[in-house]
Design a protein around this motif. Structure first.
Motif, PDB file in Angstrom:
ATOM      1  N   SER A   1       0.835  -1.196   0.000  1.00 44.91           N
ATOM      2  CA  SER A   1       0.000   0.000   0.000  1.00 44.91           C
ATOM      3  C   SER A   1       0.871   1.247   0.000  1.00 44.91           C
TER       4      SER A   1
ATOM      5  N   LYS B   1      -6.153  -1.971   3.431  1.00 44.66           N
ATOM      6  CA  LYS B   1      -6.972  -3.119   3.025  1.00 44.66           C
ATOM      7  C   LYS B   1      -6.284  -3.954   1.950  1.00 44.66           C
ATOM      8  N   GLY B   2      -5.565  -3.269   1.039  1.00 46.14           N
ATOM      9  CA  GLY B   2      -4.895  -3.991  -0.028  1.00 46.14           C
ATOM     10  C   GLY B   2      -3.763  -4.868   0.446  1.00 46.14           C
ATOM     11  N   ASP B   3      -3.261  -4.609   1.660  1.00 44.40           N
ATOM     12  CA  ASP B   3      -2.143  -5.385   2.204  1.00 44.40           C
ATOM     13  C   ASP B   3      -2.592  -6.591   3.022  1.00 44.40           C
ATOM     14  N   ILE B   4      -3.886  -6.665   3.346  1.00 46.60           N
ATOM     15  CA  ILE B   4      -4.362  -7.735   4.228  1.00 46.60           C
ATOM     16  C   ILE B   4      -4.095  -9.107   3.626  1.00 46.60           C
ATOM     17  N   GLU B   5      -4.421  -9.278   2.338  1.00 47.19           N
ATOM     18  CA  GLU B   5      -4.204 -10.576   1.689  1.00 47.19           C
ATOM     19  C   GLU B   5      -2.704 -10.891   1.597  1.00 47.19           C
TER      20      GLU B   5
ATOM     21  N   VAL C   1     -10.431 -14.850   2.241  1.00 42.61           N
ATOM     22  CA  VAL C   1      -9.828 -13.528   2.027  1.00 42.61           C
ATOM     23  C   VAL C   1     -10.851 -12.429   2.255  1.00 42.61           C
ATOM     24  N   GLU C   2     -12.080 -12.630   1.755  1.00 41.39           N
ATOM     25  CA  GLU C   2     -13.129 -11.621   1.930  1.00 41.39           C
ATOM     26  C   GLU C   2     -13.453 -11.428   3.411  1.00 41.39           C
TER      27      GLU C   2
ATOM     28  N   LYS D   1     -10.777  -9.267   4.914  1.00 40.33           N
ATOM     29  CA  LYS D   1     -10.877  -7.861   4.506  1.00 40.33           C
ATOM     30  C   LYS D   1     -12.059  -7.152   5.162  1.00 40.33           C
TER      31      LYS D   1
ATOM     32  N   TRP E   1      -9.976  -5.280  12.437  1.00 43.76           N
ATOM     33  CA  TRP E   1      -8.554  -5.363  12.812  1.00 43.76           C
ATOM     34  C   TRP E   1      -8.132  -4.264  13.793  1.00 43.76           C
TER      35      TRP E   1
END
Length: 442
Positions: free
Chosen positions: A148, A319-323, A349-350, A353, A357
């Motif tokens: 991110s 959020k883009g780094d969670i996966e 994964v969903e 996200k 957290w």
């Protein structure tokens, strides 16, 4: 051999022909005719590049790219199709494919394209080997995972200040990785061959914190039977990391200000000053400027600490780094649990996200560690997540009590019966664990 190639294509004759051509080029070639079989080969062999048909009998080849890159990010994938489609090509590249070519029309491109993909894959494997070693050793900025923009900015700021001797203040919520950043700054600095000493200021009473930081002379108080070196002495020549510095008392803040200004302090019970050469990195989850305005933190100390401030973003803003982070930890903990090839399903994964957290990366790491222990097969689904991830609550189709019982049994098996460690992994208190053991007759 020039490298290992896996061909995944349900057209067996075509796969066989391509296999012979690539073998003559010096490649070690493997074949599979379904995505499922292809993933098995990937788990069993050291593959560098995958040539995969888009139209497979069990899964779309573009989606297969995502699964491969999730579990084997260093492997390059080239999609093959009988009918060229710009839309599919764009989708494949977005999923991480190296390229996308049409069968027949692009035959002349396969060999040179494969050579390029092979070169990239081997370079990535070398980088990943070095990365894993650095992460295992806790070394440098390679230990920080994320793509991110906010984390990239933080890393770049930390990288720049690491080359200097400037005091650094790391600001961020609990669990955002402040100590990881502090270690990275130290390890990339000219002080890297000296000690890195970390202390959590909220973990001691103020009297004990003073003696821990600065040491004391024999006789300074009851029980002080001999001189004791403080943590500043231990960090001499290196870096001291003061986590949660906002918890420090005002009298101790005054002593800390002296260290910043003169690089010297007086041990508890001593009359002589002790000089040290220490870089200070402080961290807080509080707004120190607001605390200073309220009189809870010294203005002068705040300004000395905040010469160079780095804000670490919460996971909710990444959020883009969670996966990416979850896949990283799943590989790490999967290997420890003797399940090195776990793959996250899209619903899993969903669910990750969608979670808030509040505990940030620390919470994510703990959740994934537990998931890796509980997983039974390669595919990791949302049913392995803690109950609070289930939006259906009590209406869930799963028998939560039965699942919880099995989870507890598996965790206890993993910890060798260590109940304290099992309670930590389960995220419950030791008393609660004992109650559940009795309730479930485990």
């Amino acid at each position: 051999m020039q490298g290992a190639v896996l061909i995944i294509d349900d057209e067996k004759k075509l796969a066989g022909l391509l296999s012979r051509i690539l073998s003559l080029e010096g490649y070690n070639v493997f074949q599979a005719h379904t995505a499922k079989d292809g993933l098995k080969v990937l788990n069993q062999e050291d593959i560098d590049v995958v040539l995969s048909d888009v139209k497979l009998p069990d899964i779309n080849g573009v989606e297969l790219v995502r699964l491969i890159k999730q579990s084997k990010p260093e492997v390059e994938v080239i999609n093959l199709t009988a009918f060229g489609s710009i839309q599919d090509g764009v989708a494949a590249i977005k999923k991480g494919a190296f390229d996308y070519i049409t069968k027949g029309d692009d035959n002349d491109r396969i060999i040179p394209l494969l050579a390029q993909a092979m070169e990239k894959a081997k370079a990535q494997k070398r980088d990943r080997t070095a990365h894993n070693k650095h992460v295992q050793d806790g070394k440098g900025f390679l230990a920080i995972t994320g793509e991110s923009e906010s984390i990239k900015v933080a890393i770049e700021m930390a990288r720049r200040v690491s080359r200097t001797d400037t005091t650094v203040l790391l600001q961020g919520e609990t669990g955002t990785g402040k100590e990881v950043f502090a270690r990275a700054i130290h390890l990339e600095s000219p002080r890297s061959d000296k000690a890195f000493v970390a202390v959590n200021c909220s973990g001691f009473s103020q009297e004990l914190l003073e003696s821990e930081l600065f040491g004391y002379k024999a006789g300074a108080f009851t029980g002080a039977i001999k001189d004791k070196k403080g943590l500043f002495d231990e960090a001499n020549g290196g870096t001291i990391f003061l986590d949660e510095i906002g918890e420090m008392s005002l009298p101790l803040q005054a002593k800390m200000l002296r260290v910043l200004e003169s690089r010297s302090f007086i041990k508890v019970g001593d009359t002589q000053t002790t000089s040290v050469d220490v870089r200070i990195i402080a961290a807080t989850n509080r707004n120190l400027q607001a605390e200073a305005e309220k009189g809870n933190f010294r203005d002068d100390l705040f300004y000395r600490l905040s010469v160079f401030t780095i804000a670490l973003p919460p996971l909710a803003e990444r959020k883009g780094d969670i996966e990416i982070l979850a896949a990283h930890y799943l590989r790490e903990f999967g290997e420890k649990a003797s399940q090195p090839h776990l793959i996250m399903t899209p619903p899993f994964v969903e669910a990750l996200k969608a979670h808030s957290w509040k505990g940030n990366i620390r919470e994510l790491k703990n959740v994934i560690e537990r998931v890796a222990i509980l997983a039974d097969g390669h595919a990791v689904g949302p049913e392995l997540l803690p109950a609070e991830f289930n939006s259906q609550g009590s209406q869930t189709v799963f028998d939560m009590q039965s699942i919880e019982k099995q989870h507890i049994k598996k965790v206890l098996q993993y910890t060798g019966g260590n109940k304290t460690e099992a309670a930590r992994l389960l995220g419950i208190g030791l008393t609660t664990l004992y109650r559940k053991l009795e309730e479930y007759k485990i």
